[in-house]
Design an enzyme around this catalytic site. Structure first.
Site, mmCIF file in Angstrom:
data_model
loop_
_atom_site.group_PDB
_atom_site.id
_atom_site.type_symbol
_atom_site.label_atom_id
_atom_site.label_comp_id
_atom_site.label_asym_id
_atom_site.label_seq_id
_atom_site.Cartn_x
_atom_site.Cartn_y
_atom_site.Cartn_z
ATOM 1 N N TRP A 102 0.831 -1.210 0.000
ATOM 2 C CA TRP A 102 0.000 0.000 0.000
ATOM 3 C C TRP A 102 0.858 1.248 0.000
ATOM 4 O O TRP A 102 0.515 2.241 -0.649
ATOM 5 C CB TRP A 102 -0.980 -0.014 1.172
ATOM 6 C CG TRP A 102 -1.964 -1.139 1.050
ATOM 7 C CD1 TRP A 102 -2.124 -2.182 1.918
ATOM 8 C CD2 TRP A 102 -2.907 -1.361 -0.014
ATOM 9 N NE1 TRP A 102 -3.110 -3.026 1.456
ATOM 10 C CE2 TRP A 102 -3.604 -2.555 0.280
ATOM 11 C CE3 TRP A 102 -3.236 -0.669 -1.175
ATOM 12 C CZ2 TRP A 102 -4.604 -3.069 -0.550
ATOM 13 C CZ3 TRP A 102 -4.229 -1.176 -2.009
ATOM 14 C CH2 TRP A 102 -4.903 -2.359 -1.684
ATOM 15 N N ASP A 172 -1.953 6.528 6.313
ATOM 16 C CA ASP A 172 -2.997 5.596 5.889
ATOM 17 C C ASP A 172 -3.291 4.700 7.094
ATOM 18 O O ASP A 172 -2.442 3.925 7.522
ATOM 19 C CB ASP A 172 -2.453 4.774 4.708
ATOM 20 C CG ASP A 172 -3.444 3.725 4.202
ATOM 21 O OD1 ASP A 172 -4.488 3.508 4.838
ATOM 22 O OD2 ASP A 172 -3.139 3.105 3.155
ATOM 23 N N LYS A 196 -12.371 -2.154 6.338
ATOM 24 C CA LYS A 196 -11.575 -2.999 7.216
ATOM 25 C C LYS A 196 -12.157 -2.986 8.635
ATOM 26 O O LYS A 196 -12.277 -4.018 9.259
ATOM 27 C CB LYS A 196 -10.116 -2.518 7.265
ATOM 28 C CG LYS A 196 -9.478 -2.281 5.899
ATOM 29 C CD LYS A 196 -9.013 -3.546 5.221
ATOM 30 C CE LYS A 196 -8.808 -3.399 3.728
ATOM 31 N NZ LYS A 196 -7.782 -2.448 3.308
HETATM 32 C C1 LIG Z 1 -7.233 -2.052 1.862
HETATM 33 C C2 LIG Z 1 -6.218 -0.987 1.970
HETATM 34 C C3 LIG Z 1 -6.100 0.050 1.030
HETATM 35 C C4 LIG Z 1 -6.925 0.094 -0.238
HETATM 36 O O1 LIG Z 1 -8.186 0.481 -0.004
HETATM 37 P P1 LIG Z 1 -9.268 0.553 -1.189
HETATM 38 O O2 LIG Z 1 -10.436 1.082 -0.435
HETATM 39 O O3 LIG Z 1 -9.440 -0.821 -1.718
HETATM 40 O O4 LIG Z 1 -8.748 1.496 -2.204
HETATM 41 C C5 LIG Z 1 -5.178 1.036 1.240
HETATM 42 N N1 LIG Z 1 -4.374 1.008 2.308
HETATM 43 C C6 LIG Z 1 -4.432 0.027 3.225
HETATM 44 C C7 LIG Z 1 -3.517 0.055 4.398
HETATM 45 C C8 LIG Z 1 -5.359 -0.992 3.090
HETATM 46 O O5 LIG Z 1 -5.413 -1.981 4.003
#
Ligand SMILES: *Cc1c(COP(=O)(O)O)cnc(C)c1O
Length: 360
Positions: A102, A172, A196
């Site tokens: 990511w 993030d 998540k």
């Molecule tokens: C799942 C995830 C993403 C991507 O998210 P999307 O909503 O599918 O674009 C980005 N960063 C992290 C840390 C993730 O776990």
């Protein structure tokens, strides 16, 4: 009905109480005569939902008043572009650390607009640790410093934040939002895709400090401009209304549990049950440096691919699903987000012990 223990990395388990409440309100929300899905986003009922949702984010995460709380679309992945387009318009420069897929994707996207200085990477050991940083290598004129705070795929977490001084720290927190206390004031911007830990896919939570809004690049699409969404309280266009409603229910559930600090205690307990067993097992082992372990995503392996496959298959038959690790790591990964009960982890560990006994 037979609900399984779902260890998916995302979309992932939601609290059963939340699903039951949504079911109860499916045909008619309050006295509205309609489902939340059928409501105008400009209606009084929905206004109350989105305002309540924002109030809960502020309360649960102790968001200071000089931050905006936004509910956007496009997933975490759209933030990879929105951040450089909005925050990188001064010196066209940012710093980052590559701690997994990511962070890598975010970097590739930022590089379309900015010069990205990669301070460190843990690619050399399949991202199984968080690199130690030397502040003197940070750019003095970076517009921001970007990290992926919890690395969903590799199961690492930044337990000590980089000291970036006056340079805004951007993180993030998709796979750790509201799983533990975070001091929002240490960050310029935080974001999380909801799927998540907060609700269904479709909503992205962004928490951004006021002074970082309003300096977007000219090329920035209207929908990617934080200012537009901040000025319109996330109602510039139709937001993901049902997702916002479920997110509100999830946060009400967190609040009922005693808030993020209380949920963190439960998460620490769950993680300890699993990590303690992994540390004592002769068959399974965790793949991450101990001091960098995630509370939410726990990758583990046996040293035999066939045995890994056998474990995943038998676990599934026993009602523990989505335990297959990411293809770049192999083995297994248990994602134990807020909605996973302690009992789910206890039962998984009991199953792992049994499997270990049977496969000595
Ligand atoms: C799942 C995830 C993403 C991507 O998210 P999307 O909503 O599918 O674009 C980005 N960063 C992290 C840390 C993730 O776990």
């Amino acid at each position: 009905m037979s609900r399984v223990y779902n260890f998916s990395a995302g979309p992932s388990m939601l609290p059963e109480e939340v699903l039951a409440k949504a079911q109860k309100e499916m045909l008619e929300y309050g006295q509205s005569g309609m489902s939340v899905m059928e409501m105008s986003h400009r209606s009084k009922d929905f206004e109350e939902i989105i305002e309540g949702c924002e109030a809960l984010v502020r309360e649960l995460m102790h968001v200071p008043d000089n931050y905006k709380v936004l509910f956007l679309q496009g997933g975490g992945s759209s933030q990879f572009a929105m951040i450089p387009m909005n925050l990188g318009n001064k010196n066209k420069k940012c710093d980052t650390v590559i701690t997994g897929q990511w962070a890598k994707k975010a970097t590739a996207e930022a590089e379309r607009y900015l010069k990205v200085n990669i301070i460190a990477s843990s690619a050399d050991k399949t991202f199984s640790y968080i690199p130690k940083l030397d502040n003197s290598t940070f750019s003095k004129d970076a517009d921001y410093f970007y990290i992926c705070m919890n690395n969903t795929i590799y199961g690492t977490k930044w337990n000590t934040l980089p000291d970036t001084g006056n340079i805004p720290l951007v993180a993030d927190i998709s796979s750790m939002v509201m799983s533990e206390e975070i001091d929002v004031s240490k960050f310029g911007l935080l974001f999380a895709g909801a799927q998540k830990n907060l609700g269904p896919a479709g909503v992205t939570l962004v928490i951004i400090r006021d002074d970082l809004i309003g300096n977007a690049m000219d090329i920035c699409p209207t929908m990617f401009n934080y200012q537009i969404h901040a000025d319109n309280k996330s109602l510039y266009n139709t937001p993901p209304t049902y997702g916002i409603y479920i997110m509100k229910l999830v946060m009400e559930w967190i609040k009922e549990k005693g808030g993020v600090a209380a949920v963190q205690k439960i998460n620490e307990k769950k993680a300890a049950i699993l990590y303690d067993y992994l540390d004592s097992s002769k068959l399974f082992r965790g793949t991450v440096a101990k001091e960098d372990r995630s509370l939410m995503n726990v990758p583990f392996v046996t040293d035999d691919d066939e045995l890994n496959a056998k474990f995943i298959k038998e676990a599934k038959e026993a009602g523990f699903v989505n335990l297959k690790g990411h293809r770049t790591v192999g083995g297994m990964r248990a994602s134990i987000y807020n909605a996973m009960p302690v009992e789910g982890v206890e039962k998984l560990v009991a199953f792992m012990k049994k499997f270990e006994d049977e496969n000595k």
